[in-house]
Structures are given as C-alpha cells and as structure tokens.
Design a protein around this motif. Structure first.
Motif, mmCIF file in Angstrom:
data_model
loop_
_atom_site.group_PDB
_atom_site.id
_atom_site.type_symbol
_atom_site.label_atom_id
_atom_site.label_comp_id
_atom_site.label_asym_id
_atom_site.label_seq_id
_atom_site.Cartn_x
_atom_site.Cartn_y
_atom_site.Cartn_z
ATOM 1 N N GLY A 158 -21.229 27.162 4.939
ATOM 2 C CA GLY A 158 -22.017 26.559 3.874
ATOM 3 C C GLY A 158 -21.798 25.079 3.659
ATOM 4 O O GLY A 158 -22.410 24.475 2.773
ATOM 5 N N TYR A 159 -20.964 24.448 4.469
ATOM 6 C CA TYR A 159 -20.731 23.011 4.355
ATOM 7 C C TYR A 159 -21.821 22.242 5.123
ATOM 8 O O TYR A 159 -22.468 22.773 6.012
ATOM 9 C CB TYR A 159 -19.378 22.649 4.959
ATOM 10 N N ALA A 160 -21.971 20.954 4.801
ATOM 11 C CA ALA A 160 -22.802 20.016 5.577
ATOM 12 C C ALA A 160 -24.150 20.633 5.944
ATOM 13 O O ALA A 160 -24.546 20.670 7.103
ATOM 14 C CB ALA A 160 -22.047 19.572 6.837
ATOM 15 N N GLN A 161 -24.869 21.060 4.948
ATOM 16 C CA GLN A 161 -26.058 21.880 5.191
ATOM 17 C C GLN A 161 -27.245 21.116 5.764
ATOM 18 O O GLN A 161 -28.153 21.729 6.335
ATOM 19 C CB GLN A 161 -26.470 22.562 3.883
ATOM 20 N N GLN A 162 -27.274 19.808 5.615
ATOM 21 C CA GLN A 162 -28.401 19.022 6.130
ATOM 22 C C GLN A 162 -27.982 18.037 7.223
ATOM 23 O O GLN A 162 -28.722 17.099 7.538
ATOM 24 C CB GLN A 162 -29.082 18.238 5.004
ATOM 25 N N GLU A 163 -26.822 18.211 7.824
ATOM 26 C CA GLU A 163 -26.310 17.251 8.790
ATOM 27 C C GLU A 163 -26.624 17.639 10.229
ATOM 28 O O GLU A 163 -26.708 18.832 10.560
ATOM 29 C CB GLU A 163 -24.783 17.135 8.652
ATOM 30 N N ILE A 164 -26.772 16.626 11.085
ATOM 31 C CA ILE A 164 -26.776 16.854 12.525
ATOM 32 C C ILE A 164 -25.334 17.080 12.969
ATOM 33 O O ILE A 164 -24.393 16.938 12.182
ATOM 34 C CB ILE A 164 -27.405 15.681 13.292
ATOM 35 N N LEU A 165 -25.126 17.419 14.230
ATOM 36 C CA LEU A 165 -23.807 17.818 14.713
ATOM 37 C C LEU A 165 -22.716 16.806 14.371
ATOM 38 O O LEU A 165 -21.662 17.175 13.835
ATOM 39 C CB LEU A 165 -23.851 18.048 16.230
ATOM 40 N N PHE A 166 -22.925 15.520 14.681
ATOM 41 C CA PHE A 166 -21.847 14.542 14.493
ATOM 42 C C PHE A 166 -21.489 14.399 13.010
ATOM 43 O O PHE A 166 -20.309 14.353 12.658
ATOM 44 C CB PHE A 166 -22.241 13.190 15.089
ATOM 45 N N GLY A 167 -22.481 14.351 12.129
ATOM 46 C CA GLY A 167 -22.199 14.265 10.699
ATOM 47 C C GLY A 167 -21.549 15.536 10.169
ATOM 48 O O GLY A 167 -20.655 15.487 9.317
ATOM 49 N N TRP A 168 -21.993 16.656 10.673
ATOM 50 C CA TRP A 168 -21.420 17.964 10.308
ATOM 51 C C TRP A 168 -19.944 18.008 10.685
ATOM 52 O O TRP A 168 -19.091 18.422 9.903
ATOM 53 C CB TRP A 168 -22.241 19.026 11.026
ATOM 54 N N SER A 192 -21.930 26.789 11.483
ATOM 55 C CA SER A 192 -23.271 26.355 11.888
ATOM 56 C C SER A 192 -24.179 27.537 12.176
ATOM 57 O O SER A 192 -25.270 27.366 12.718
ATOM 58 C CB SER A 192 -23.200 25.445 13.123
ATOM 59 N N GLN A 193 -23.726 28.734 11.826
ATOM 60 C CA GLN A 193 -24.538 29.946 11.973
ATOM 61 C C GLN A 193 -23.938 30.965 11.015
ATOM 62 O O GLN A 193 -23.222 31.870 11.423
ATOM 63 C CB GLN A 193 -24.500 30.445 13.417
ATOM 64 N N GLU A 194 -24.211 30.759 9.737
ATOM 65 C CA GLU A 194 -23.492 31.490 8.702
ATOM 66 C C GLU A 194 -23.647 33.003 8.760
ATOM 67 O O GLU A 194 -22.797 33.735 8.256
ATOM 68 C CB GLU A 194 -23.911 30.975 7.323
ATOM 69 N N ALA A 195 -24.709 33.515 9.373
ATOM 70 C CA ALA A 195 -24.911 34.958 9.438
ATOM 71 C C ALA A 195 -23.917 35.634 10.366
ATOM 72 O O ALA A 195 -23.463 36.751 10.104
ATOM 73 C CB ALA A 195 -26.342 35.284 9.875
ATOM 74 N N GLY A 196 -23.581 34.998 11.481
ATOM 75 C CA GLY A 196 -22.595 35.541 12.399
ATOM 76 C C GLY A 196 -22.988 36.852 13.048
ATOM 77 O O GLY A 196 -22.124 37.631 13.455
ATOM 78 N N GLU A 197 -24.271 37.123 13.181
ATOM 79 C CA GLU A 197 -24.753 38.392 13.726
ATOM 80 C C GLU A 197 -25.272 38.198 15.144
ATOM 81 O O GLU A 197 -26.174 37.393 15.371
ATOM 82 C CB GLU A 197 -25.870 38.946 12.838
#
Length: 445
Positions: free
Chosen positions: A73-83, A321-326
């Motif tokens: 749930g962190y950095a929800q609107q970031e691209i990879l480097f910002g995330w 970066s894939q909070e569902a994990g399914e």
C-alpha cells in the motif's frame, strides 16, 4: 494412494492432452496414472470426488519478494524508481521476524490461489537483521510449498551512482560469501527437492558489474541457476544507455548473464534484437503482468517471446507492487495484457495456463518433474472448483478457469501432501498468519 476422479483434466503435456471426465492417480510424491474415465485400479485407494472440478498442474511462481508483504500500500502513484526510493528506508528496518511473518502470509496466499512452487528474490539484508533467508525457508516448510529462494544482493549505493541508499547495500565480497554459504547450507540438487537456491544480484541500477560477473561465475561453479531484474522500465533502459552505453540485454550479455541457466524478471522493454538473443541463449523470462500494470511499467511482449521459443513463466512479484499476491489471477491478467498489446488472438486460455505451469517449470529448470500432469512427475496438483455461480455455463473448463473469476480450490497437493482442502489451508492457520503479518507491518510503519 490417492485417486482424483470424475473431473476435467488439463495435463499441459506437450500434446495438450485433456479429458472431459478423467482421473489422476498419486502414489507417494509422484503421479502414477492420468487418463479418461474412472480409475479401475486399487480399490483401497483414497478417492477424491472431482465432479465439477478441473485438475491442472500446480502453478509455478517465478518471481516474488515475500518480505514486501509487510509493506503493501505504499507509493501508490509512483513509477518504479520513485516507488523504490520511498520503500528502501522502510525495508532497511526489516528483521528475521518480519521476514518470517511476511513470507508465511505471502506463501499461504499463493497456496490458496493454486501455487505449489514459488521462488523468492530476497536482496535486502540490513546489518544485524538476523538470518533472513532461514526465516523464509522455515515459513515455506510450514506452509508446505516447494521453494526456490534466490539469494539476492545489492552493492551499488546512491553515493556511487546506484539507486539504493547505503543502509540497504552490502560489501561485494560479503555478498558473494553469503551467497556461497546459502548454496552450501540450503540447496538440494536431488530429484523432488523442496528447496533449491538461485543466485540473484538485484538489478543493473543497484549492483556493480563486478558483483554481476562474479555472481554468475559462482552460480555456474556451484551448478545453480541465476536470476535478476532486467528491462523492466524505460527509466532502466535510459540508465543503462547513459551509464553503460548499451541496452539492458546487451549489458547482461556482456556480463555473462544470458544462458539456459538464467531467467530474467519482467523483460518488458525488449526490441527484436534482444528477443533474438534471449531465444538463441535459452534465457527465460518471468512475466509479471499485474506488477507491471500497478507501476505503469508497460506490457511485456509475451507473444513475440513465445513465438521465438523463449521460456516464459508467470510471476506475482513483490506484494508492495502487487498487493493481491494471487498467482491464479495472473493467468487472466497475462491473457488480458497480451491482448491489449497484440489483439484478441495474442494469447489463448491454454497458452496462459501453460505460462503458469510448464513455462514456469522451464524457467526454474524443473520441467522434467514439474509443470504438467504426467506419470513419473511430482504430484503437485491443483483441483479447481468450477461448479459455482461464477463459472456456471462456461462449457470449456480451461476457459472458465482463465477467463472466469478466481476459482476456489477443492484440493492442492504438493508432492502428494494436501496443503489446501476445500478452500482452506490444511497446514497453517490463516487467521494466525494474518495477525502476525499485521503486527509486522505496524512495527515497520
């Protein structure tokens, strides 16, 4: 002996064999028979009524970062480097307790969504954090999944031109020594192994060329596989051009990082020449469609990779970066993204199922014993329920599984052992895992 019968069967073998009403027979940790109709053999065997279900190989997850289950749930609107820049300081505070809680929860979620074999790419080793690799291996043993942890590493900090801060990088020699120790301690090369180690420096923007080269030499001298992130974003492409004067795939090849013992995470930004090099060298790809969508990284050229005969598997990727994990849901995501890129014929339901099973097994070098339902292979089997409201009326069971909503599991076997029964974990308590994960996440916050 266990007999699963009365179900549809999609073997995912080389011929694409399927049975509308068939059986799968398990003796010990191996499949001993697959066929049409009821099983006429041993009457004393344990029988599983598979009516209304579809039997497939267990799914194979080819890329993950399990510790990230504590930082969703962190950095929800970031691209990879910002995330990454937002999360590196948080990850600098992980310890063995956090990793165990996160890994147990993440692996349990994978099991509940049809996964029987998972990798993990762990590359953050804060000083004094404890034995993080041991923590996740213990979690995998408790859940009951076959596990391929990849001993990752980073030695290129921000002050030296990389992306990560000093707090999360290792000394080059120390990282190599720890990787060798992990192989010696945990890697099991025997048939049917539950744990195998891979060597996995993190990425071109967090690892020095020396570590990449020497890690590849170490892996090959020890007979283990190699894994890293590559060609995930346009920013990475730009970084490689500016710093190394070449594309990510050219950089990897220069360092000895292409070959049939290598699989690469993401491989989104590839030109025709790069695909040709992956194909010529037998290098595999872990396709992570949901993560690529979450970070806006782009859509991997899966159709082109498959047409070139590149081994392609599916990956959930890290839960931050894939909070569902399914993993089961990635079958549909892979199909949808391929069609967004190449039209409605770009990927079929059966090709998507193959990505999640035999394709992943090829990436891990285990397609001789995993990834399809065939006599002699390991009894890693998913039995999906397709008789509920969400799948009613879809005559084709493979289409129902891939196009339809998440299918609950009637049974999940790993080496013939039940890990999930009737939609519930039979090895661990999901409520206890959720509470432990919540505590770990609160501590990090």
């Amino acid at each position: 002996m266990i007999v699963i019968e009365g179900c549809a069967v999609a073997t995912v073998d080389a011929a694409g064999t399927e049975h509308a009403d068939g059986h799968v027979v398990v003796d010990g940790d191996r499949i001993v028979a697959v066929g049409a109709g009821p099983y006429r053999g041993d009457a004393s065997a344990t029988r599983v009524d598979g009516r209304g279900c579809l039997a497939t190989p267990g799914l194979v997850n080819t890329h993950h970062h399990l510790y990230q289950w504590a930082t969703r749930g962190y950095a929800q609107q970031e691209i990879l480097f910002g995330w990454l820049k937002e999360l590196y300081p948080v990850w600098a505070r992980i310890d063995a307790g956090t990793v165990h809680a996160a890994a147990a929860a993440g692996l349990a979620q994978l099991a509940l969504t049809g996964c029987t074999t998972s990798t993990d790419h762990h590359y953050v080793f804060p000083r004094g954090a404890g034995d993080l690799l041991a923590a996740e291996i213990e979690a995998a043993a408790a859940v009951g999944l076959r596990f391929h942890p990849c001993r990752g590493s980073m030695d290129l900090s921000e002050k030296d031109g990389g992306l990560p801060p000093d707090s999360v990088v290792e000394d080059t020699d120390a990282a190599l020594a720890a990787t060798k120790e992990a192989i010696d301690r945990y890697h099991d090369p025997a048939p049917g192994a539950m744990v195998r180690i891979a060597v996995a420096p993190c990425s071109p923007f967090s690892v020095t060329p020396r570590l990449m080269r020497e890690a590849a030499d170490l892996a090959r001298s020890e007979g283990v596989r190699l894994h890293t992130h590559l060609a995930e974003t346009v920013e990475e492409e730009r970084y490689c051009q500016e710093v190394h004067g070449c594309t990510p795939v050219q950089y990897a090849e220069d360092l000895g990082w292409l070959g049939d013992d290598v699989w690469l995470a993401h491989a989104v930004h590839l030109d025709a020449a790069a695909i040709a090099r992956l194909a010529a060298t037998g290098t595999g790809v872990a396709h992570c469609p949901s993560s690529n969508g979450r970070l806006g990284a782009g859509i991997a050229p899966v159709r082109d990779l498959l047409d070139a005969r590149v081994p392609v598997g599916l990956g959930v990727d890290g839960a931050a970066s894939q909070e569902a994990g399914e993993l089961g849901a990635e079958l549909r995501q892979a199909l949808y993204l391929a069609r967004l890129r190449g039209g409605p014929a770009a990927l079929t339901a059966r090709e998507s199922l193959a990505l999640g099973t035999i394709g992943g097994a090829r990436c891990l070098g285990r397609d001789g014993e995993l990834g399809s339902l065939e006599p002699g292979k390991l009894a890693d089997i998913a039995l999906w329920r397709l008789d509920g409201l969400g799948h009613a009326g879809i005559e084709d069971p493979v289409a129902a599984l891939v196009f339809g909503p998440a299918a609950p599991l009637r049974l999940l076997l790993v080496g013939g052992r039940a890990v999930v029964q009737d939609g519930a974990l039979s090895t661990v308590d999901a409520t206890v895992l959720a509470a432990g994960l919540a505590r770990a996440a609160r501590r990090l916050r």
